[in-house]
Write a protein that holds these residues in place. Structure first.
Motif, PDB file in Angstrom:
ATOM      1  N   VAL A 131       4.993  13.958  31.403  1.00  0.00           N
ATOM      2  CA  VAL A 131       6.444  13.760  31.285  1.00  0.00           C
ATOM      3  C   VAL A 131       7.211  14.651  32.262  1.00  0.00           C
ATOM      4  O   VAL A 131       8.355  15.030  31.994  1.00  0.00           O
ATOM      5  CB  VAL A 131       6.921  14.011  29.839  1.00  0.00           C
ATOM      6  CG1 VAL A 131       6.331  12.984  28.896  1.00  0.00           C
ATOM      7  CG2 VAL A 131       6.579  15.424  29.380  1.00  0.00           C
ATOM      8  N   GLY A 132       6.597  14.970  33.402  1.00  0.00           N
ATOM      9  CA  GLY A 132       7.287  15.787  34.386  1.00  0.00           C
ATOM     10  C   GLY A 132       7.656  17.140  33.817  1.00  0.00           C
ATOM     11  O   GLY A 132       6.817  17.840  33.257  1.00  0.00           O
ATOM     12  N   TYR A 133       8.935  17.508  33.931  1.00  0.00           N
ATOM     13  CA  TYR A 133       9.400  18.803  33.434  1.00  0.00           C
ATOM     14  C   TYR A 133       9.844  18.734  31.969  1.00  0.00           C
ATOM     15  O   TYR A 133      10.340  19.720  31.430  1.00  0.00           O
ATOM     16  CB  TYR A 133      10.520  19.326  34.330  1.00  0.00           C
ATOM     17  CG  TYR A 133       9.990  19.772  35.676  1.00  0.00           C
ATOM     18  CD1 TYR A 133       9.543  21.073  35.880  1.00  0.00           C
ATOM     19  CD2 TYR A 133       9.887  18.867  36.738  1.00  0.00           C
ATOM     20  CE1 TYR A 133       9.020  21.473  37.107  1.00  0.00           C
ATOM     21  CE2 TYR A 133       9.362  19.263  37.964  1.00  0.00           C
ATOM     22  CZ  TYR A 133       8.929  20.558  38.137  1.00  0.00           C
ATOM     23  OH  TYR A 133       8.394  20.951  39.350  1.00  0.00           O
ATOM     24  N   GLY A 134       9.681  17.577  31.352  1.00  0.00           N
ATOM     25  CA  GLY A 134       9.964  17.459  29.920  1.00  0.00           C
ATOM     26  C   GLY A 134      11.410  17.692  29.560  1.00  0.00           C
ATOM     27  O   GLY A 134      11.722  18.232  28.497  1.00  0.00           O
ATOM     28  N   ASN A 160       9.104  25.431  34.126  1.00  0.00           N
ATOM     29  CA  ASN A 160      10.324  25.707  34.885  1.00  0.00           C
ATOM     30  C   ASN A 160      11.132  24.429  35.103  1.00  0.00           C
ATOM     31  O   ASN A 160      10.951  23.442  34.423  1.00  0.00           O
ATOM     32  CB  ASN A 160      10.013  26.423  36.216  1.00  0.00           C
ATOM     33  CG  ASN A 160      11.127  27.377  36.627  1.00  0.00           C
ATOM     34  OD1 ASN A 160      12.307  27.035  36.655  1.00  0.00           O
ATOM     35  ND2 ASN A 160      10.745  28.602  36.947  1.00  0.00           N
ATOM     36  N   ASP A 161      12.077  24.488  36.071  1.00  0.00           N
ATOM     37  CA  ASP A 161      12.985  23.386  36.367  1.00  0.00           C
ATOM     38  C   ASP A 161      12.517  22.628  37.610  1.00  0.00           C
ATOM     39  O   ASP A 161      11.754  23.162  38.433  1.00  0.00           O
ATOM     40  CB  ASP A 161      14.395  23.920  36.656  1.00  0.00           C
ATOM     41  CG  ASP A 161      15.029  24.603  35.466  1.00  0.00           C
ATOM     42  OD1 ASP A 161      14.952  24.033  34.375  1.00  0.00           O
ATOM     43  OD2 ASP A 161      15.591  25.700  35.632  1.00  0.00           O
ATOM     44  N   PRO A 162      13.022  21.408  37.826  1.00  0.00           N
ATOM     45  CA  PRO A 162      12.591  20.636  38.987  1.00  0.00           C
ATOM     46  C   PRO A 162      12.898  21.273  40.333  1.00  0.00           C
ATOM     47  O   PRO A 162      12.187  21.016  41.312  1.00  0.00           O
ATOM     48  CB  PRO A 162      13.359  19.317  38.831  1.00  0.00           C
ATOM     49  CG  PRO A 162      13.574  19.191  37.358  1.00  0.00           C
ATOM     50  CD  PRO A 162      13.808  20.593  36.884  1.00  0.00           C
ATOM     51  N   THR A 179      17.287  27.595  34.253  1.00  0.00           N
ATOM     52  CA  THR A 179      18.152  27.177  33.163  1.00  0.00           C
ATOM     53  C   THR A 179      17.319  27.115  31.883  1.00  0.00           C
ATOM     54  O   THR A 179      16.099  27.275  31.902  1.00  0.00           O
ATOM     55  CB  THR A 179      18.773  25.796  33.420  1.00  0.00           C
ATOM     56  OG1 THR A 179      17.743  24.795  33.316  1.00  0.00           O
ATOM     57  CG2 THR A 179      19.409  25.719  34.806  1.00  0.00           C
ATOM     58  N   TYR A 180      17.994  26.836  30.783  1.00  0.00           N
ATOM     59  CA  TYR A 180      17.254  26.735  29.532  1.00  0.00           C
ATOM     60  C   TYR A 180      16.235  25.602  29.587  1.00  0.00           C
ATOM     61  O   TYR A 180      15.178  25.669  28.952  1.00  0.00           O
ATOM     62  CB  TYR A 180      18.217  26.528  28.367  1.00  0.00           C
ATOM     63  CG  TYR A 180      17.528  26.456  27.031  1.00  0.00           C
ATOM     64  CD1 TYR A 180      16.467  27.309  26.718  1.00  0.00           C
ATOM     65  CD2 TYR A 180      17.920  25.534  26.062  1.00  0.00           C
ATOM     66  CE1 TYR A 180      15.825  27.248  25.492  1.00  0.00           C
ATOM     67  CE2 TYR A 180      17.284  25.471  24.831  1.00  0.00           C
ATOM     68  CZ  TYR A 180      16.234  26.331  24.549  1.00  0.00           C
ATOM     69  OH  TYR A 180      15.599  26.262  23.344  1.00  0.00           O
ATOM     70  N   TYR A 181      16.521  24.566  30.357  1.00  0.00           N
ATOM     71  CA  TYR A 181      15.593  23.446  30.476  1.00  0.00           C
ATOM     72  C   TYR A 181      14.252  23.881  31.085  1.00  0.00           C
ATOM     73  O   TYR A 181      13.246  23.192  30.930  1.00  0.00           O
ATOM     74  CB  TYR A 181      16.196  22.334  31.327  1.00  0.00           C
ATOM     75  CG  TYR A 181      17.424  21.705  30.715  1.00  0.00           C
ATOM     76  CD1 TYR A 181      17.376  21.150  29.442  1.00  0.00           C
ATOM     77  CD2 TYR A 181      18.629  21.659  31.409  1.00  0.00           C
ATOM     78  CE1 TYR A 181      18.500  20.563  28.874  1.00  0.00           C
ATOM     79  CE2 TYR A 181      19.757  21.073  30.853  1.00  0.00           C
ATOM     80  CZ  TYR A 181      19.689  20.529  29.585  1.00  0.00           C
ATOM     81  OH  TYR A 181      20.807  19.956  29.024  1.00  0.00           O
ATOM     82  N   GLY A 182      14.245  25.013  31.766  1.00  0.00           N
ATOM     83  CA  GLY A 182      13.017  25.510  32.363  1.00  0.00           C
ATOM     84  C   GLY A 182      12.190  26.383  31.442  1.00  0.00           C
ATOM     85  O   GLY A 182      11.019  26.666  31.733  1.00  0.00           O
ATOM     86  N   ALA A 267      12.320  14.491  41.428  1.00  0.00           N
ATOM     87  CA  ALA A 267      13.388  13.582  41.854  1.00  0.00           C
ATOM     88  C   ALA A 267      14.003  12.895  40.644  1.00  0.00           C
ATOM     89  O   ALA A 267      13.296  12.515  39.695  1.00  0.00           O
ATOM     90  CB  ALA A 267      12.836  12.537  42.821  1.00  0.00           C
ATOM     91  N   LYS A 268      15.316  12.747  40.664  1.00  0.00           N
ATOM     92  CA  LYS A 268      15.999  12.060  39.577  1.00  0.00           C
ATOM     93  C   LYS A 268      15.479  10.626  39.487  1.00  0.00           C
ATOM     94  O   LYS A 268      15.237   9.968  40.496  1.00  0.00           O
ATOM     95  CB  LYS A 268      17.505  12.073  39.808  1.00  0.00           C
ATOM     96  CG  LYS A 268      18.298  11.419  38.672  1.00  0.00           C
ATOM     97  CD  LYS A 268      19.799  11.462  38.926  1.00  0.00           C
ATOM     98  CE  LYS A 268      20.399  12.796  38.550  1.00  0.00           C
ATOM     99  NZ  LYS A 268      21.886  12.735  38.515  1.00  0.00           N
ATOM    100  N   GLY A 269      15.323  10.148  38.269  1.00  0.00           N
ATOM    101  CA  GLY A 269      14.818   8.802  38.052  1.00  0.00           C
ATOM    102  C   GLY A 269      13.341   8.756  37.733  1.00  0.00           C
ATOM    103  O   GLY A 269      12.787   7.679  37.508  1.00  0.00           O
ATOM    104  N   PHE A 270      12.685   9.934  37.694  1.00  0.00           N
ATOM    105  CA  PHE A 270      11.262   9.978  37.331  1.00  0.00           C
ATOM    106  C   PHE A 270      11.049   9.354  35.965  1.00  0.00           C
ATOM    107  O   PHE A 270      11.845   9.541  35.048  1.00  0.00           O
ATOM    108  CB  PHE A 270      10.782  11.425  37.331  1.00  0.00           C
ATOM    109  CG  PHE A 270       9.412  11.614  36.726  1.00  0.00           C
ATOM    110  CD1 PHE A 270       8.280  11.355  37.476  1.00  0.00           C
ATOM    111  CD2 PHE A 270       9.267  12.026  35.409  1.00  0.00           C
ATOM    112  CE1 PHE A 270       7.025  11.509  36.923  1.00  0.00           C
ATOM    113  CE2 PHE A 270       8.018  12.192  34.839  1.00  0.00           C
ATOM    114  CZ  PHE A 270       6.888  11.932  35.605  1.00  0.00           C
ATOM    115  N   LYS A 271       9.965   8.604  35.836  1.00  0.00           N
ATOM    116  CA  LYS A 271       9.610   7.988  34.562  1.00  0.00           C
ATOM    117  C   LYS A 271       8.279   8.565  34.075  1.00  0.00           C
ATOM    118  O   LYS A 271       7.394   8.873  34.882  1.00  0.00           O
ATOM    119  CB  LYS A 271       9.480   6.475  34.715  1.00  0.00           C
ATOM    120  CG  LYS A 271      10.776   5.757  35.084  1.00  0.00           C
ATOM    121  CD  LYS A 271      11.791   5.841  33.955  1.00  0.00           C
ATOM    122  CE  LYS A 271      12.992   4.943  34.200  1.00  0.00           C
ATOM    123  NZ  LYS A 271      13.786   5.338  35.387  1.00  0.00           N
TER     124      LYS A 271
END
Length: 547
Positions: A131-134, A160-162, A179-182, A267-271
């Motif tokens: 799921v990439g960076y989740g 971490n972040d993208p 960021t917190y997402y990381g 990259a934005k749009g990753f699935k």
């Protein structure tokens, strides 16, 4: 945002240095045995803090089950220690080959634990999904879980972040600044929100900011949690980490390449990518339940008493720890964080002496910071005063010994409209602002203010810089290195009568003015647009206005 009410430097009451010294000396003495929560030292510590709050003129901030005022808030906790850990077994096959079974050893190749209070944890034949960076960040138009139902599945997640590899902070996720997402905590929380059975983060030293040995040691022993009504049933069954070579081997077996998937995930749009593999693991859990306490003091507001400004500091430390060369096994925690409690006591006295502010001021000494911010987390889950009516606050953790500085540093950088107040006050105090060192390490998410921030309450995390008035940056850095390398979490973190606490006095004056400006104003600071905490603050403020 309207400017906060002015509070001139001449109006700042004197800082009671004797009170601060006496508080640090007392709380960090051997008699208090390192202030371990749940030990014989806890009642002494609580009594000492309450005595200082009473002397300052505060009121008890909580109510007991009998409805009577009390200084204490119970903090029920659970400690889970995993035993009988199985290997991580991967089965299934890629299009190009069939994988009968791959096994990976606990501790050296993967670690896992559970947030659920249950005697046994088992993940059996759970489908793996990369799921990439989740991350699910609607405000940024980013969703790594788009289009997939994660129920019954195990997420494989990058740390971490993208855009962590950027040098600056201009990326969608603030570039090099985490960021917190990381943060790994977020990734496990989001996997649970998505309904995943398990979550495995891929360890990589540079984006994680620490080596595998840190992960291994942190996850090999007891894990501490706040008790919840459902015993963590809404969390994933198992959370863990896997070594990067393990992830590479698993993805190769799935016919995938980790480097290529990592690039795609940035990259934005990753699935999300189903891997066609299944994971199994199990372990037993030894569970211990206990109770500690936060101390809550209140200085009621004069005109808007149902709006609150928060001052917080943690009272706990490590208790008895690994002995040093002399056999001393008490981690006294003089700097960490008897200094913060001393500042809390001094601020209570200053604010009471100056008279109440428009808004109420809450003085919160929290427990179990060293066990994972559990005291502040419990308060934030069960607030004595509604978080939607909590305007903001100041957290204080480990004030540095030494003289005053010419600068301050802001952990987390410019995240919210609190910056308006900070820039005003620092200008009036003649202070400059220095960049935070190592913004990629996410220090904003590692102290008690974070428990409030992630629920929408903007919090200051400000520290004196290292450019000292006497000695400059060289002296400041030397003092910082000495504490970090020699005293931090060691028996040598002890109070000394020879300490120069004039820098701490400077800190307290700054904290006083920041809190006072906020408490006497009518502003409701929010996070900046696209900050990870903006949406939850918008929601809570809207709900508060609707009542």
């Amino acid at each position: 945002m309207p400017m906060a009410a002015s509070h001139a430097a001449s109006a700042v009451p004197p800082v009671d240095e004797a009170l601060m010294r006496e508080t640090i000396r007392t709380l960090s003495s051997d008699e208090y045995e390192g202030r371990g929560p749940g030990t014989a030292a806890e009642p002494k510590t609580l009594d000492a803090i309450i005595a200082r709050f009473k002397a300052a003129g505060l009121q008890p901030g909580n109510k007991g089950q009998d409805g009577k005022p009390t200084w204490l808030q119970d903090v029920p906790t659970a400690t889970i220690t995993a035993t009988n850990r199985s290997p991580l077994t991967i089965t299934g096959g890629a299009q190009s080959a069939t994988v009968t079974s791959m096994t990976f050893k606990p501790s050296t190749e993967f670690v896992a634990g559970s947030y659920r209070i249950t005697p046994h944890t088992e993940v059996k034949d759970s489908e793996l999904v990369f799921v990439g960076y989740g991350i699910n960040a609607p405000e940024l138009g980013w969703n790594d879980y788009a289009g997939i139902d994660m129920h019954g599945k195990t997420a494989v997640i990058l740390v971490n972040d993208p855009d962590y590899a950027m040098e600056g902070e201009n990326g969608l996720f603030r570039g090099r600044r985490m960021t917190y997402y990381g943060r790994w905590t977020y990734k496990f929380e989001e996997a649970a929100r998505q309904g995943a059975t398990g979550a495995l983060i891929i360890h990589d030293t540079f984006p994680a900011a620490y080596g595998w040995q840190v992960v291994e040691s942190s996850w090999s022993g007891a894990q501490h949690f706040v008790q919840t009504a459902n015993d963590g049933a809404d969390q994933t069954g198992a959370n863990g980490w896997i070594q990067k070579p393990v992830a590479e081997a698993i993805l190769k077996a799935a016919g995938k390449d980790l480097a290529a998937l990592t690039a795609a995930a940035q990259a934005k749009g990753f699935k999300p990518v189903p891997l066609g593999l299944k994971a199994s693991l199990s372990f037993d859990n030894t569970i211990e339940k206990a109770n500690s306490h936060n101390v809550v003091g209140l200085l009621p507001g004069k005109t808007r008493p149902d709006e609150y400004v928060l001052y917080s500091a943690h009272w706990d430390h490590l208790g008895r720890c690994k002995p040093d060369a002399t056999g001393d096994d008490i981690c006294n925690g003089a700097v960490d964080n008897a200094t913060g409690v001393a500042a809390l006591a001094a601020l209570a006295k200053m604010n009471a002496a100056a008279g109440g502010t428009a808004r109420s001021q809450v003085f919160l000494a929290v427990t179990l910071e060293e066990s994972g911010l559990l005291g502040s987390e419990y308060y934030a889950q069960n607030p004595v005063f509604p978080l939607a009516k909590t305007v903001g606050g100041v957290n204080m953790d480990a004030l540095a010994v030494g003289g005053p500085a010419k600068d301050i540093t802001v952990t987390g950088g410019d995240k919210s409209e609190l910056t308006t107040i900070l820039r005003k006050v620092e200008g009036e105090m003649g202070l400059s602002e220095s960049p935070e060192e190592h913004p990629e390490r996410g220090h904003y998410y590692r102290s008690d203010h974070f428990s409030f921030a992630k629920r929408g309450v903007p919090m200051f995390d400000v520290a004196r810089g290292t450019d000292l008035v006497v000695g400059g940056k060289a002296a400041g850095q030397a003092a910082s290195d000495d504490y970090t390398n020699v005293r931090y979490h060691q028996p040598s973190d002890q109070y000394q009568e020879s300490w120069d606490i004039s820098g701490m006095v400077q800190d307290v004056k700054l904290f006083y003015r920041l809190g006072r400006e906020l408490a006497d104003s009518s502003v409701w600071p929010n996070w900046h647009p696209n900050d990870e905490f903006r949406a939850i603050r918008d929601k809570s403020l809207a709900e508060a206005k609707g009542k």
